[in-house]
Write a protein that holds these residues in place. Sequence first.
Motif, mmCIF file in Angstrom:
data_model
loop_
_atom_site.group_PDB
_atom_site.id
_atom_site.type_symbol
_atom_site.label_atom_id
_atom_site.label_comp_id
_atom_site.label_asym_id
_atom_site.label_seq_id
_atom_site.Cartn_x
_atom_site.Cartn_y
_atom_site.Cartn_z
ATOM 1 N N ILE A 227 -8.885 28.698 -14.038
ATOM 2 C CA ILE A 227 -8.485 30.207 -14.368
ATOM 3 C C ILE A 227 -9.471 30.740 -15.583
ATOM 4 O O ILE A 227 -9.572 31.849 -15.317
ATOM 5 C CB ILE A 227 -6.935 30.383 -14.453
ATOM 6 N N GLY A 228 -9.574 30.016 -16.578
ATOM 7 C CA GLY A 228 -10.432 30.470 -17.680
ATOM 8 C C GLY A 228 -11.672 30.867 -17.279
ATOM 9 O O GLY A 228 -12.303 31.764 -17.807
ATOM 10 N N LYS A 229 -12.187 30.301 -16.215
ATOM 11 C CA LYS A 229 -13.377 30.516 -15.735
ATOM 12 C C LYS A 229 -13.786 31.568 -14.791
ATOM 13 O O LYS A 229 -14.759 32.050 -14.651
ATOM 14 C CB LYS A 229 -14.257 29.003 -15.003
ATOM 15 N N LEU A 230 -12.621 32.342 -14.459
ATOM 16 C CA LEU A 230 -12.682 33.368 -13.716
ATOM 17 C C LEU A 230 -12.975 34.774 -14.294
ATOM 18 O O LEU A 230 -13.111 35.789 -13.564
ATOM 19 C CB LEU A 230 -11.306 33.543 -12.824
ATOM 20 N N ASN A 231 -13.086 34.629 -15.401
ATOM 21 C CA ASN A 231 -13.333 35.916 -16.518
ATOM 22 C C ASN A 231 -12.144 36.926 -16.012
ATOM 23 O O ASN A 231 -12.299 38.180 -15.884
ATOM 24 C CB ASN A 231 -14.640 36.522 -16.292
ATOM 25 N N MET A 232 -10.847 36.425 -16.004
ATOM 26 C CA MET A 232 -9.663 37.211 -15.903
ATOM 27 C C MET A 232 -8.906 36.977 -17.114
ATOM 28 O O MET A 232 -7.911 36.210 -17.046
ATOM 29 C CB MET A 232 -9.096 37.240 -14.642
ATOM 30 N N PRO A 233 -9.179 37.448 -18.446
ATOM 31 C CA PRO A 233 -8.495 36.966 -19.300
ATOM 32 C C PRO A 233 -6.872 37.112 -19.363
ATOM 33 O O PRO A 233 -6.047 36.289 -20.017
ATOM 34 C CB PRO A 233 -8.955 37.845 -20.685
ATOM 35 N N MET A 234 -6.430 38.355 -18.879
ATOM 36 C CA MET A 234 -4.798 38.612 -18.807
ATOM 37 C C MET A 234 -4.315 37.395 -17.913
ATOM 38 O O MET A 234 -3.203 37.007 -18.339
ATOM 39 C CB MET A 234 -4.638 39.861 -18.326
ATOM 40 N N LEU A 235 -4.836 37.134 -16.812
ATOM 41 C CA LEU A 235 -4.233 36.230 -15.802
ATOM 42 C C LEU A 235 -4.321 34.651 -16.803
ATOM 43 O O LEU A 235 -3.260 34.047 -16.897
ATOM 44 C CB LEU A 235 -5.182 35.982 -14.684
ATOM 45 N N TYR A 236 -5.359 34.445 -17.527
ATOM 46 C CA TYR A 236 -5.410 33.260 -18.280
ATOM 47 C C TYR A 236 -4.254 33.347 -19.056
ATOM 48 O O TYR A 236 -3.507 32.310 -19.468
ATOM 49 C CB TYR A 236 -6.763 33.028 -18.671
ATOM 50 N N TYR A 237 -4.033 34.172 -19.921
ATOM 51 C CA TYR A 237 -3.175 34.355 -21.023
ATOM 52 C C TYR A 237 -1.713 34.130 -20.346
ATOM 53 O O TYR A 237 -0.862 33.641 -20.828
ATOM 54 C CB TYR A 237 -3.317 35.538 -21.903
#
Length: 163
Positions: free
Chosen positions: A120-130
Amino acid sequence: MQTAGNELPITVELQDMMSYSKAGIIGMIAMVLVVLLAIVISLIIKAKKNAPTPVPRVVSMNKIQMAKEKYNRLLLDLDARYQMGRVSEKEGYQELSKYIRHFVHDVTGIKVQNYTLEDIGKLNMPMLYYLIAECYVPEFAKEGTGDLSESIGKARGVIYGWN
């Protein structure tokens, strides 16, 4: 040839070089194949790690709005069940993680349901990651370690802020 008494004569014959080493040759071929297989597997793993990020599909604004409303209702229901004690904190975080992942899949087409946090971190979707990172510890802990209602509020904010 000489023989001493009733001893048999000593004879030495040269054997064909390949007549006794078939097992050795097969063993060496097997070792080479194992090494080649290991190289191929390591190249495949390296290629997967460096694979490009999946490109989200284009979804109509109407579908995004419908997804926002659907997952907002699910999150409100989850919070109500948690407040009434019908869902434990751990179960709540598991559901929260599932809802967030399914929302992202519905609006992007990216199958994040089976992604690790690193993926998920590699998706460049920081809010999803957090959000998913916030779910990890309580989701797998024996005892409650988070604030589910607060996490649900954050998830609702991310969902409504999604473009």
